[in-house]
Design a protein around this motif. Sequence first.
Motif, PDB file in Angstrom:
ATOM      1  N   GLN A  50      32.052  54.401  44.573  1.00  0.00           N
ATOM      2  CA  GLN A  50      33.269  54.046  44.679  1.00  0.00           C
ATOM      3  C   GLN A  50      34.514  55.075  43.997  1.00  0.00           C
ATOM      4  O   GLN A  50      35.405  54.963  44.505  1.00  0.00           O
ATOM      5  CB  GLN A  50      33.412  52.403  45.227  1.00  0.00           C
ATOM      6  N   ARG A  59      41.292  55.087  45.252  1.00  0.00           N
ATOM      7  CA  ARG A  59      41.237  54.292  44.733  1.00  0.00           C
ATOM      8  C   ARG A  59      41.637  53.690  43.967  1.00  0.00           C
ATOM      9  O   ARG A  59      41.627  53.565  42.655  1.00  0.00           O
ATOM     10  CB  ARG A  59      39.342  54.268  45.012  1.00  0.00           C
ATOM     11  N   VAL A  61      41.152  49.281  42.243  1.00  0.00           N
ATOM     12  CA  VAL A  61      40.264  48.691  42.719  1.00  0.00           C
ATOM     13  C   VAL A  61      40.341  47.690  41.095  1.00  0.00           C
ATOM     14  O   VAL A  61      40.963  47.720  40.585  1.00  0.00           O
ATOM     15  CB  VAL A  61      38.759  49.103  42.214  1.00  0.00           C
TER      16      VAL A  61
END
Length: 330
Positions: A50, A59, A61
């Motif tokens: 990821q 991204r 997170v």
Amino acid sequence: MAQFLDVALKVGDLTEFTADAVLFKYAQSLYGATGQAARRLELAGVPLAQLTLAPGASRLVETRGSLTAPLALFLGTVRLGEFGYHEIRQFAVRALAALEHHSGLAHVAGTVHGPNYGLDEDEAVLAFVGGLVEAFQRGAGPQSLTRFTVVERDARRAQRLAKAFTRGLSATPGVEPLPEGGFRVRRMSAVTQAPSLATAGTVSMAKPHAFVAMPFAAELEDTYHYGIQGPVKAAGMLCERVDQELFDGPIIQRIRERIETAKVVIADLSLANPNVYLEVGYAWGRGRPTLLLVRDVNELRFDVASYRCIVYRNIRELETLLSKELQRVD
């Protein structure tokens, strides 16, 4: 929408820094703080897949307690060997844009990029802060954002960076110093920055620079930062060196390009490092003005011993001698 942003430079570890969100770059490999954060996140159940992002991807997170900040934003970038001043400035702009639709983020933190792999320290921090300030003043970022902290782990480097940080922000319209340290940036209809802040990351590659060839050895770090970098900056040039052990990209091409465009090449031949001699040979072959330094003439190798070298006994002496030599460089 918040009308001001407090920007400060602090000493600390980004993975253990208290903020609502922290920023990391994935330069097609796990380096430094990014690698440290990724390993902690993996142990907390966040797959590395990821976080390994293509250039341009991002991204956000949840850190699940693995980092002090509850959220971490990862931005995919080009390889480290291609991540220059312009990319640093755009990284800051991209970060605010990626966080724009996330509410409740009042404090974001990120680290300085560039100095660990050879870019000019001052120019690197100004490129990052310049992009951040410009993006904020143009209205980018979370509406709740009121604070951004630039985190530098090395206390001595932080002291050096603070001078450039202050110089760039204190002379910028719409920016005022804060009593507790740092600066308050106000949103403005027209963005105008001090020259040092405006040009960092926009025309950096066109500025005169010195290319420094020397071993990346702990015993020579002060030699570089105080004996070499100081005189080079005083002469009005950026000061760059490339760590061949760190790059996984086209390192030789990067070295060639920066030697070919350097106003002067400065080579410290102490420790008789073969890579340094290779870079000196290339500089001579390209006809670049070259200044040779050495701590002890007994460390010289090959035919270089027949060329004039600046032999220095300590950093203060090197600073004085190199400053005089740089005055002669056209």
